[in-house]
Design a protein around this motif. Structure first.
Motif, PDB file in Angstrom:
ATOM      1  N   ARG A  77      37.759  42.692  36.856  1.00 44.89           N
ATOM      2  CA  ARG A  77      36.812  43.456  36.036  1.00 44.89           C
ATOM      3  C   ARG A  77      37.520  44.111  34.854  1.00 44.89           C
ATOM      4  O   ARG A  77      36.965  44.201  33.762  1.00 44.89           O
ATOM      5  N   GLY A  78      38.767  44.534  35.055  1.00 40.33           N
ATOM      6  CA  GLY A  78      39.552  45.100  33.960  1.00 40.33           C
ATOM      7  C   GLY A  78      39.791  44.077  32.862  1.00 40.33           C
ATOM      8  O   GLY A  78      39.732  44.408  31.670  1.00 40.33           O
TER       9      GLY A  78
ATOM     10  N   ARG B  14      36.612  43.826  30.892  1.00 41.98           N
ATOM     11  CA  ARG B  14      36.486  44.968  29.977  1.00 41.98           C
ATOM     12  C   ARG B  14      37.436  44.824  28.787  1.00 41.98           C
ATOM     13  O   ARG B  14      37.070  45.116  27.645  1.00 41.98           O
ATOM     14  N   ASP B  15      38.658  44.354  29.040  1.00 43.54           N
ATOM     15  CA  ASP B  15      39.627  44.142  27.950  1.00 43.54           C
ATOM     16  C   ASP B  15      39.122  43.090  26.962  1.00 43.54           C
ATOM     17  O   ASP B  15      39.283  43.234  25.741  1.00 43.54           O
TER      18      ASP B  15
ATOM     19  N   TYR C 181      30.556  38.590  30.753  1.00 45.24           N
ATOM     20  CA  TYR C 181      31.623  39.574  30.947  1.00 45.24           C
ATOM     21  C   TYR C 181      31.058  40.988  31.084  1.00 45.24           C
ATOM     22  O   TYR C 181      31.542  41.772  31.895  1.00 45.24           O
ATOM     23  N   ALA C 182      30.068  41.327  30.271  1.00 47.44           N
ATOM     24  CA  ALA C 182      29.469  42.664  30.362  1.00 47.44           C
ATOM     25  C   ALA C 182      28.849  42.881  31.741  1.00 47.44           C
ATOM     26  O   ALA C 182      29.009  43.952  32.339  1.00 47.44           O
TER      27      ALA C 182
ATOM     28  N   ALA D 232      31.620  43.245  34.434  1.00 43.91           N
ATOM     29  CA  ALA D 232      32.306  44.529  34.376  1.00 43.91           C
ATOM     30  C   ALA D 232      31.413  45.697  34.786  1.00 43.91           C
ATOM     31  O   ALA D 232      31.920  46.776  35.115  1.00 43.91           O
TER      32      ALA D 232
END
Length: 113
Positions: free
Chosen positions: A6-7, A10-11, A37-38, A41
């Motif tokens: 998840r990091g 976010r990256d 991705y959104a 995360a």
């Protein structure tokens, strides 16, 4: 492990946002990936439609068309204005983030050197 994946998501969202500040949007935008991705995360892998669309950096109609494609491909489901990753969408996003981790560490094989 999930938090690490998840990091990465976010990256990637932050990196694309940074690119939008210095490059034309059409060079940067990739709405289906941004949507996945959104959601990946997000808490519970779900978001309401307006903030999810905002996360893509594209217009509402463009994001809406891509949401419909993701629904048709069974990567997300939408109910009452809330979009949630399906199991297939979760696996795809997780595998994409894992592939990025592996590309950074060289664990997946050859690099572009």
């Amino acid at each position: 492990m999930l938090e690490q994946l998840r990091g990465v998501a976010r990256d990637l969202i932050a990196a694309r946002s940074a690119l939008r500040s210095v490059m034309p949007a059409e060079f940067v935008n990739n709405p289906p990936i941004d949507l996945l991705y959104a959601l990946f995360a997000a808490d519970d892998q779900a978001m309401m439609v307006p903030p999810l669309i905002t996360a893509t950096g594209v217009s509402g109609p463009v994001a809406r068309r891509w949401l419909d494609v993701l629904v048709d491909r069974d990567l997300v489901m939408e109910r009452d204005g809330r979009v949630t990753l399906t199991e297939a969408g979760f696996v795809m996003a997780a595998e994409a983030c894992q592939a990025i981790i592996e590309s950074r560490t060289g664990a997946a094989g050859a690099t572009l050197n």
